[in-house]
Write a protein that holds these residues in place. Structure first.
Motif, short mmCIF file in Angstrom:
data_model
loop_
_atom_site.label_atom_id
_atom_site.label_comp_id
_atom_site.label_asym_id
_atom_site.label_seq_id
_atom_site.Cartn_x
_atom_site.Cartn_y
_atom_site.Cartn_z
N ARG A 202 101.69 -9.40 39.98
CA ARG A 202 101.19 -8.16 40.55
C ARG A 202 100.33 -8.46 41.77
NH1 ARG A 202 102.75 -4.33 37.05
NH2 ARG A 202 103.18 -4.98 34.91
N VAL A 203 99.90 -7.40 42.44
CA VAL A 203 99.11 -7.57 43.67
C VAL A 203 97.87 -8.42 43.39
CG1 VAL A 203 97.78 -6.38 45.44
CG2 VAL A 203 99.96 -5.43 44.69
N LYS A 204 97.28 -8.24 42.23
CA LYS A 204 96.06 -8.98 41.90
C LYS A 204 96.28 -10.49 41.83
CE LYS A 204 96.56 -8.46 36.85
NZ LYS A 204 96.68 -9.89 36.53
N ASP A 205 97.53 -10.91 41.68
CA ASP A 205 97.85 -12.34 41.57
C ASP A 205 98.10 -12.98 42.93
OD1 ASP A 205 97.84 -12.26 38.69
OD2 ASP A 205 99.78 -11.24 38.82
N THR A 206 98.08 -12.19 44.00
CA THR A 206 98.38 -12.71 45.33
C THR A 206 97.10 -13.03 46.10
OG1 THR A 206 98.36 -10.52 46.38
CG2 THR A 206 100.44 -11.25 45.38
N ASP A 207 97.24 -13.66 47.27
CA ASP A 207 96.08 -13.94 48.12
C ASP A 207 95.40 -12.65 48.54
OD1 ASP A 207 96.65 -16.61 47.91
OD2 ASP A 207 97.66 -16.76 49.84
N ALA A 208 96.21 -11.64 48.88
CA ALA A 208 95.64 -10.34 49.26
C ALA A 208 94.89 -9.73 48.08
CB ALA A 208 96.75 -9.39 49.73
N GLY A 209 95.41 -9.96 46.89
CA GLY A 209 94.75 -9.46 45.69
C GLY A 209 93.39 -10.09 45.48
N GLU A 210 93.27 -11.38 45.79
CA GLU A 210 91.97 -12.06 45.67
C GLU A 210 90.95 -11.45 46.62
OE1 GLU A 210 90.96 -14.44 43.55
OE2 GLU A 210 92.90 -14.21 42.54
N VAL A 211 91.39 -11.10 47.82
CA VAL A 211 90.49 -10.45 48.79
C VAL A 211 90.05 -9.09 48.27
CG1 VAL A 211 90.32 -9.50 51.12
CG2 VAL A 211 91.50 -11.68 50.75
N MET A 212 91.00 -8.35 47.72
CA MET A 212 90.69 -7.01 47.20
C MET A 212 89.72 -7.09 46.02
SD MET A 212 94.54 -5.41 47.49
CE MET A 212 94.15 -3.86 46.71
N LYS A 213 89.91 -8.09 45.16
CA LYS A 213 89.00 -8.24 44.01
C LYS A 213 87.58 -8.57 44.48
CE LYS A 213 91.81 -11.05 41.67
NZ LYS A 213 92.30 -11.94 40.58
N ALA A 214 87.48 -9.38 45.54
CA ALA A 214 86.16 -9.70 46.09
C ALA A 214 85.50 -8.45 46.68
CB ALA A 214 86.29 -10.79 47.15
N GLN A 215 86.30 -7.62 47.34
CA GLN A 215 85.78 -6.38 47.91
C GLN A 215 85.31 -5.42 46.81
OE1 GLN A 215 89.19 -5.20 50.23
NE2 GLN A 215 88.42 -6.18 52.10
N ILE A 216 86.09 -5.36 45.73
CA ILE A 216 85.71 -4.50 44.60
C ILE A 216 84.38 -4.97 44.00
CG2 ILE A 216 86.34 -3.87 42.23
CD1 ILE A 216 89.28 -3.90 43.18
N LYS A 217 84.24 -6.29 43.87
CA LYS A 217 83.00 -6.84 43.32
C LYS A 217 81.81 -6.49 44.21
CE LYS A 217 80.91 -11.10 41.59
NZ LYS A 217 81.08 -12.56 41.38
N ASP A 218 82.01 -6.59 45.53
CA ASP A 218 80.93 -6.25 46.47
C ASP A 218 80.55 -4.77 46.33
OD1 ASP A 218 80.90 -8.82 47.42
OD2 ASP A 218 82.15 -8.40 49.18
N LEU A 219 81.54 -3.90 46.20
CA LEU A 219 81.27 -2.47 46.06
C LEU A 219 80.55 -2.17 44.75
CD1 LEU A 219 84.65 -1.02 47.42
CD2 LEU A 219 82.40 -0.85 48.50
N GLU A 220 80.93 -2.88 43.69
CA GLU A 220 80.26 -2.68 42.40
C GLU A 220 78.80 -3.11 42.47
OE1 GLU A 220 82.81 -4.89 39.83
OE2 GLU A 220 84.06 -3.15 39.31
N MET A 221 78.55 -4.23 43.16
CA MET A 221 77.16 -4.70 43.33
C MET A 221 76.36 -3.70 44.16
SD MET A 221 77.85 -8.77 44.00
CE MET A 221 76.12 -9.10 44.35
N LEU A 222 77.00 -3.14 45.18
CA LEU A 222 76.34 -2.14 46.02
C LEU A 222 76.01 -0.89 45.20
CD1 LEU A 222 75.51 -1.61 48.99
CD2 LEU A 222 77.74 -0.53 49.32
#
Length: 235
Positions: A202-222
């Protein structure tokens, strides 16, 4: 080398020898200098020379032969002058051990990595398989070229990777438009499943998915910081 070890190649006037990934990295730097260098004409010229060397050099990782004899084949009748000797890599291409050594050298996981070779005709009509080294190396040749079809017996391969797995498609030669119309046949292709994902990628398993997961984590911290009052709402 013949024993499967990485060959050491001396590059530049420093006399330093490089091998494996370090050799690739050094060549990339020199090629970039040949294209981009603005202030050092000597470095730029050497980088340009290396670029030409990569095309036909005996120790070029992009060439894989001792020499190119295109000129000889066009203008010299003596067949002995036409010979091009492939590097030991091609003698070892069915060695899983060699493939694993390459994966480890380049920081790849040997269990799920593959080497893909192109521009090497596979003699399918003689029983040669494009899948080598226990599936670690796959050869997809330029068999769509009519000149190769008498050697290969087919019109080449297409490698397909999607979320379901890895597929190899072989193509029958296209003889002529007239025959296709008369016999109502097009290019026939045969699909072979090389690897099937037990769990669909799935998208989460790709390089783009890793970037998106990092962005989600940043938003959750915010969001947490806002809820704790660490970030004030701007009026």
């Amino acid at each position: 080398n013949e024993d499967g070890t990485f060959k050491k190649v001396t590059v530049g006037r420093t006399g330093k020898a490089y091998s494996g990934k370090e050799y690739f990295d050094r060549l990339e730097i020199l090629v970039r200098e040949g294209y981009f260098h603005k202030t050092n004409p000597e470095a730029k010229q050497y980088g340009m020379d290396i670029t030409w060397y990569l095309w036909t050099g005996p120790d070029s990782p992009l060439f894989g032969k001792d020499r190119m004899t295109t000129f000889e084949r066009y203008f010299i009748d003596d067949k002995k002058t036409h010979k091009e000797t492939k590097s030991p890599y091609f003698k070892l291409e069915d060695s899983e051990e060699m493939c694993r050594r390459i994966f480890e050298e380049f920081g790849l996981n040997p269990e799920c990595s593959h080497i893909i070779n192109g521009h090497v005709p596979v003699k399918s009509k003689s029983g040669e398989s494009p899948i080598k080294a226990n599936g670690k190396l796959i050869v997809i040749d330029g068999g769509f070229s009519r000149a190769y079809q008498s050697t290969t017996g087919i019109a080449g391969y297409t490698l397909i990777y999607n979320s379901y797995g890895l597929l190899l498609v072989s193509h029958d030669p296209f003889e002529s438009t007239q025959k296709a119309i008369e016999e109502e046949k097009d290019i026939r292709s045969t699909t072979m499943v090389l690897e099937k994902e037990l769990e669909r990628k799935r998208v989460k398993d790709t390089d783009a998915g890793e970037v998106m997961k990092a962005q989600i984590k940043d938003l959750e911290m915010l969001l947490d910081a806002y809820r704790l009052g660490l970030i004030k709402e701007q009026g």
